[in-house]
Enzyme design. Structure first.
Site: not given
Ligand code: BUP
Length: 455
Positions: A18, A115, A337, A339, A357, A362, A377-378
């Site tokens: 988030h 949010d 790290v 990502q 997500w 990314e 979750g999603d």
């Protein structure tokens, strides 16, 4: 007349999934000549969050910062043990403190972007302030359609776990098995937030989504044409939110040095997000699967929900023998790290991902094929999307990660297939181009709106 520069307050909630899109948005707004005040709920759940905020504020000093001190609350009544969901609840219960905090922000605000996990209580708290209010919906547009349609789906008895959920304008139908499992228990904190907040969407001035036309054009169209739910505010696709220079830091240096020595596209990067604890037997099967695949690998192991609790060494998590044997073929780390930087390294040719997500966007930004293994979750919704767009594969029969033990042989074979697929590579390059070309027109439109209403 002097030009008006909108002043936007940003209020993220809990977890890197988030926080990251909010900080990227903050920097994009600053680059578009907005003033930005970042309001961070304090204390944060994870160390990663507090470090990320500090680094961000040093790197983008134009952003004002205000801490939002949360009131303590009795978590035992919240019907969740997840520290990140409990933090959502803590922020929700402290929302009534926001107006006095917002009143002190100078110059006066043009809008608040907050949010997705905080819709109702923040709305109630700021209702009398005549402050334009927007949410940043951090998951996908597809997930937004599920969120906005959820109370109707419950009322029409579609949330059963079996069958499919038919959301007007959304094709294909969503399999019941892809719905976040917590939504089947209407008493769970997660489902309660959905039920309470979804009907309030209509009282917002807009919704910001970290997505782009080439990835979710049809879903965005269905949302904005009022097919999903009538009367929703406009959904602005402002993604993919662009990764920032400051995110790199120096914590990934040894991983990047190791990648420099690898053949182009030969390494599979493995990471299942920032807030997941995996069972040790499954972690070890993944380790052996990576060895079986014959590919080089860079693996970020997470063993605990919250990074502050990560005390066990890699030898303890993997077992000494496996940890030793893996050193020949790859790099396994337990540290944070960067990502998105790793994904952008030419040595990386694929990504075994839980499909959070941010990870998906990314990978799109860097053009890296995905092998999806959703965890919660999603993530099944996201896995399906990646698979349908042609730059990822999803082993549906593996179920949710942790649901059953998937063995090394299956894992090794799937990794090999993903790394060897020319079709995935070609499509990943296409999605990268689309992500890079999805110009910031929607963000500019939004900023123009803020200027018009306040200037
Ligand atoms: Br772990 C890890 N480095 O070592 P998602 C994660 N990340 O940069 P999640 C790192 O955390 P939610 C690490 O790049 C992404 O921006 C990663 O967000 C970054 O998954 C973020 O992918 C993780 O959305 O959050 O953590 O499960 O449940 O909110 O999706």
């Amino acid at each position: 007349m002097s030009e008006y520069f909108p002043h936007i307050a940003l209020l993220p909630s809990a977890g890197m999934g988030h926080l990251t899109p909010f900080l990227r948005l903050a920097a994009m707004l600053v680059n578009n000549h907005c003033k930005v005040t970042l309001i961070t709920p304090t204390p944060t759940v994870s160390l990663a969050e507090s470090k990320f905020i500090s680094r961000f504020l040093s790197a983008v000093p134009q952003v004002n910062h205000t801490e939002f001190h949360l009131m303590p609350f009795d978590a035992s009544a919240a019907n969740s043990t997840d520290p990140f969901f409990l933090q959502f609840e803590a922020i929700r219960r402290s929302a009534h403190l926001l107006p006095s905090l917002l009143d002190f922000i100078s110059p006066p605000l043009s809008a608040l972007v907050y949010d997705v996990s905080l819709i109702s209580p923040v709305l109630a708290a700021i209702e009398s302030m005549f402050l334009p209010r927007y949410i940043l919906f951090t998951p996908s547009a597809k997930m937004f359609s599920i969120f906005s349609y959820f109370p109707t789906a419950v009322a029409s008895k579609q949330i059963t776990g079996d069958g499919e959920i038919e959301i007007p304008g959304i094709i294909p139908r969503i399999p019941g098995s892809s719905i976040p499992p917590l939504l089947f228990d209407l008493n769970s904190l997660f489902a309660k937030i959905f039920m309470e907040d979804s009907p309030k969407l209509k009282r917002l001035d807009g919704v910001l989504l970290n997505t782009f036309e080439d990835l979710e054009g049809k879903t965005l169209e269905a949302i904005n044409e009022g097919n999903v739910v009538k009367g929703l505010p406009h959904a602005f696709a402002i993604g993919p939110l662009i990764p920032l220079q400051f995110e790199k830091g120096d914590q990934s240096q040894s991983a990047l040095n190791w990648l420099d020595d690898q053949r182009e596209g030969s390494v599979v990067y493995v990471c299942f997000g920032s807030r997941n604890a995996m069972k040790r037997d499954q972690i070890r099967e993944i380790g052996k699967g990576l060895m079986r695949s014959g590919c080089k690998f860079l693996w970020v192991v997470k063993d605990k929900l919250v990074d502050r609790d990560e005390n066990d060494s890699l030898d303890e998590v993997l077992g000494y023998k496996l940890a030793e044997s893996m050193k020949e073929k790859g790099l396994v780390v337990k540290t944070w790290v960067c990502q998105v930087e790793i994904l952008g390294h030419k040595g990386v040719g694929g990504f075994l991902s839980h499909c959070g997500w941010n990870s998906v966007t990314e990978a799109a930004w860097q053009g890296v094929p995905i092998l999806a293994w959703p965890l919660a979750g999603d993530q099944k919704v996201n896995a399906e999307l990646v698979e349908k767009s042609g730059w990822g594969m999803w082993m549906r029969n593996w179920g949710w990660l942790g649901e059953k033990l998937v063995d090394e042989e299956e894992i090794g074979k799937a990794i090999k297939d993903m790394m060897g697929s020319r079709m995935l590579k070609v499509n990943a390059v296409k999605i990268r181009e689309a992500a890079r070309n999805s110009n910031a027109i929607n963000l500019e439109k939004l900023i123009q709106d803020w200027k018009k209403h306040n200037g």
